[in-house]
Write an enzyme that holds these catalytic residues in place. Sequence first.
Site, PDB file in Angstrom:
ATOM      1  N   ASP A 238       0.833  -1.207   0.000  1.00  0.00           N
ATOM      2  CA  ASP A 238       0.000   0.000   0.000  1.00  0.00           C
ATOM      3  C   ASP A 238       0.869   1.259   0.000  1.00  0.00           C
ATOM      4  O   ASP A 238       0.595   2.220  -0.723  1.00  0.00           O
ATOM      5  CB  ASP A 238      -1.007  -0.011   1.166  1.00  0.00           C
ATOM      6  CG  ASP A 238      -0.409  -0.507   2.471  1.00  0.00           C
ATOM      7  OD1 ASP A 238       0.593  -1.230   2.422  1.00  0.00           O
ATOM      8  OD2 ASP A 238      -0.941  -0.167   3.536  1.00  0.00           O
TER       9      ASP A 238
ATOM     10  N   ASP B   3       0.649  -7.315 -10.863  1.00  0.00           N
ATOM     11  CA  ASP B   3      -0.363  -7.007 -11.880  1.00  0.00           C
ATOM     12  C   ASP B   3      -0.943  -5.617 -11.626  1.00  0.00           C
ATOM     13  O   ASP B   3      -1.082  -4.799 -12.539  1.00  0.00           O
ATOM     14  CB  ASP B   3      -1.463  -8.077 -11.805  1.00  0.00           C
ATOM     15  CG  ASP B   3      -2.363  -8.048 -13.016  1.00  0.00           C
ATOM     16  OD1 ASP B   3      -1.894  -7.664 -14.098  1.00  0.00           O
ATOM     17  OD2 ASP B   3      -3.553  -8.404 -12.874  1.00  0.00           O
TER      18      ASP B   3
ATOM     19  N   ASP C 232      -0.139  -1.775 -13.781  1.00  0.00           N
ATOM     20  CA  ASP C 232      -1.154  -0.915 -14.403  1.00  0.00           C
ATOM     21  C   ASP C 232      -1.001   0.520 -13.899  1.00  0.00           C
ATOM     22  O   ASP C 232      -1.098   1.481 -14.661  1.00  0.00           O
ATOM     23  CB  ASP C 232      -2.573  -1.404 -14.071  1.00  0.00           C
ATOM     24  CG  ASP C 232      -3.117  -2.381 -15.107  1.00  0.00           C
ATOM     25  OD1 ASP C 232      -2.290  -3.027 -15.787  1.00  0.00           O
ATOM     26  OD2 ASP C 232      -4.350  -2.507 -15.243  1.00  0.00           O
TER      27      ASP C 232
HETATM   28  P1  ATP Z   1      -9.614  -7.409 -19.715  1.00  0.00           P
HETATM   29  O1  ATP Z   1     -10.778  -8.049 -19.110  1.00  0.00           O
HETATM   30  O2  ATP Z   1      -9.247  -8.020 -21.014  1.00  0.00           O
HETATM   31  O3  ATP Z   1      -8.431  -7.266 -18.760  1.00  0.00           O
HETATM   32  P2  ATP Z   1     -10.215  -4.636 -19.116  1.00  0.00           P
HETATM   33  O4  ATP Z   1     -11.017  -3.581 -19.816  1.00  0.00           O
HETATM   34  O5  ATP Z   1     -10.642  -5.061 -17.766  1.00  0.00           O
HETATM   35  O6  ATP Z   1     -10.057  -5.903 -20.089  1.00  0.00           O
HETATM   36  P3  ATP Z   1      -7.794  -3.490 -20.030  1.00  0.00           P
HETATM   37  O7  ATP Z   1      -8.038  -4.113 -21.337  1.00  0.00           O
HETATM   38  O8  ATP Z   1      -6.424  -3.578 -19.499  1.00  0.00           O
HETATM   39  O9  ATP Z   1      -8.714  -4.092 -18.939  1.00  0.00           O
HETATM   40  O10 ATP Z   1      -8.242  -1.974 -20.171  1.00  0.00           O
HETATM   41  C1  ATP Z   1      -8.267  -1.016 -19.130  1.00  0.00           C
HETATM   42  C2  ATP Z   1      -8.472   0.354 -19.764  1.00  0.00           C
HETATM   43  O11 ATP Z   1      -7.316   0.713 -20.535  1.00  0.00           O
HETATM   44  C3  ATP Z   1      -9.653   0.370 -20.753  1.00  0.00           C
HETATM   45  O12 ATP Z   1     -10.299   1.629 -20.662  1.00  0.00           O
HETATM   46  C4  ATP Z   1      -8.990   0.224 -22.100  1.00  0.00           C
HETATM   47  O13 ATP Z   1      -9.706   0.808 -23.159  1.00  0.00           O
HETATM   48  C5  ATP Z   1      -7.635   0.922 -21.894  1.00  0.00           C
HETATM   49  N1  ATP Z   1      -6.613   0.301 -22.745  1.00  0.00           N
HETATM   50  C6  ATP Z   1      -6.074  -0.919 -22.583  1.00  0.00           C
HETATM   51  N2  ATP Z   1      -5.206  -1.193 -23.551  1.00  0.00           N
HETATM   52  C7  ATP Z   1      -5.188  -0.118 -24.369  1.00  0.00           C
HETATM   53  C8  ATP Z   1      -4.501   0.187 -25.576  1.00  0.00           C
HETATM   54  N3  ATP Z   1      -3.612  -0.649 -26.135  1.00  0.00           N
HETATM   55  N4  ATP Z   1      -4.752   1.377 -26.165  1.00  0.00           N
HETATM   56  C9  ATP Z   1      -5.612   2.241 -25.623  1.00  0.00           C
HETATM   57  N5  ATP Z   1      -6.292   2.004 -24.487  1.00  0.00           N
HETATM   58  C10 ATP Z   1      -6.096   0.846 -23.858  1.00  0.00           C
END
Ligand code: ATP
Length: 354
Positions: free
Chosen positions: A216, A240, A244
């Site tokens: 944290d 993970d 992010d």
């Molecule tokens: P998943 O279930 O596949 O993990 P998710 O939506 O929970 O999908 P991410 O796909 O990591 O998680 O997306 C998180 C946010 O980041 C979303 O708003 C997505 O549009 C954005 N995002 C992820 N990858 C990209 C990318 N390559 N280009 C632009 N935006 C992205």
Amino acid sequence: MKFVVMENDGIGPEIMAATLPVLRRLNDALGLGIELQHCLGGLKAWEQIGETVPQATRDACDAADGVIVGPVGTYEYPDEARQATNPNRFMRTHFDLFANVRPAKTRPGVPARVDHMDLVIVRENTEGFYADRNMFQGSGEFMPTEDVALSVRKITRQGSERIARHAFQTAQERRKKVCMVHKANVLKMTDGLFRDTVAVVGREFPGVELEELIVDAATAHLVRRPEDFDVIVTTNAFGDILSDLCSELSGSLGLAGSINAGAGQVMAQAQHGSAPDIAGQGKSNPTALLLSTGMLLEELGRRTSRNDLAQAAGKLYAAVDGVLADPVNHTPDLGGGNTTDGFGRAVLGALDLD
Ligand code: ATP
């Protein structure tokens, strides 16, 4: 040298379509001798043959020198497919890809949420809280009654040792600092074992400084003083989440490349997921998969002592940085109006192949 390519789900096909021409151009210009084999995986494979990782794909991966995969997005899977093998789980357990290497850095021309960051998260990739892959048989998650759900988190000395060694080796080639992130104040046995093991491995690397942070507090420190971090080593779920955070602090999740590395196989896969909210709209940023592909070339170059692979990775990184330096090339995640395809073409044009 053979690479298996799997587009998988969501934005997978479009970021792959922007990435592969760059790899092919490098392959042709530098005579790398890479052969690409396209294989089915994820939802498309389920729809066509009722399996998310078909046997032909498994066999091709077994015979390949490297794998490039798109994201896996189980949200859109029908219920039956969700019970089937998760392609990420298959790849990580089948090839024992224990090290997920996730860099995050600020770049000239890229709007970031912090002034300066250049770090690598080395995330343990086979145990921790990942219930669908942390047991030899069965699942680490179960419901003794309909009102009680339990999750078992697995930490082993061997798993902690090998990820720690990977982190210290990575730091040796960088700024020689490792920060281990854990929650050993509460998870006294599991994260206590992780912390003690990392500290023991650290003694093999006297030239590398070691600090530790509770997870944290680590989030606060990453926002407050991101420039201080070099290599972060941590367990599966923490890695993970922190990666992010770091990639978004550096500009966008779409910038975040990664490799999953084991002793015998390396898989390039963007850090982000399948981004179902923007899939099929040409808005996704292919940088993460491009950089992941560069990392694959770099890692295989290191393993095989092939300078041409390292050189190809360097050219790919330079072209991506050059394109990102000009906001006119930016995709919507960075506030620009470029398309996935347009970004890929710009990188292709920026490759220095003289
Ligand atoms: P998943 O279930 O596949 O993990 P998710 O939506 O929970 O999908 P991410 O796909 O990591 O998680 O997306 C998180 C946010 O980041 C979303 O708003 C997505 O549009 C954005 N995002 C992820 N990858 C990209 C990318 N390559 N280009 C632009 N935006 C992205």
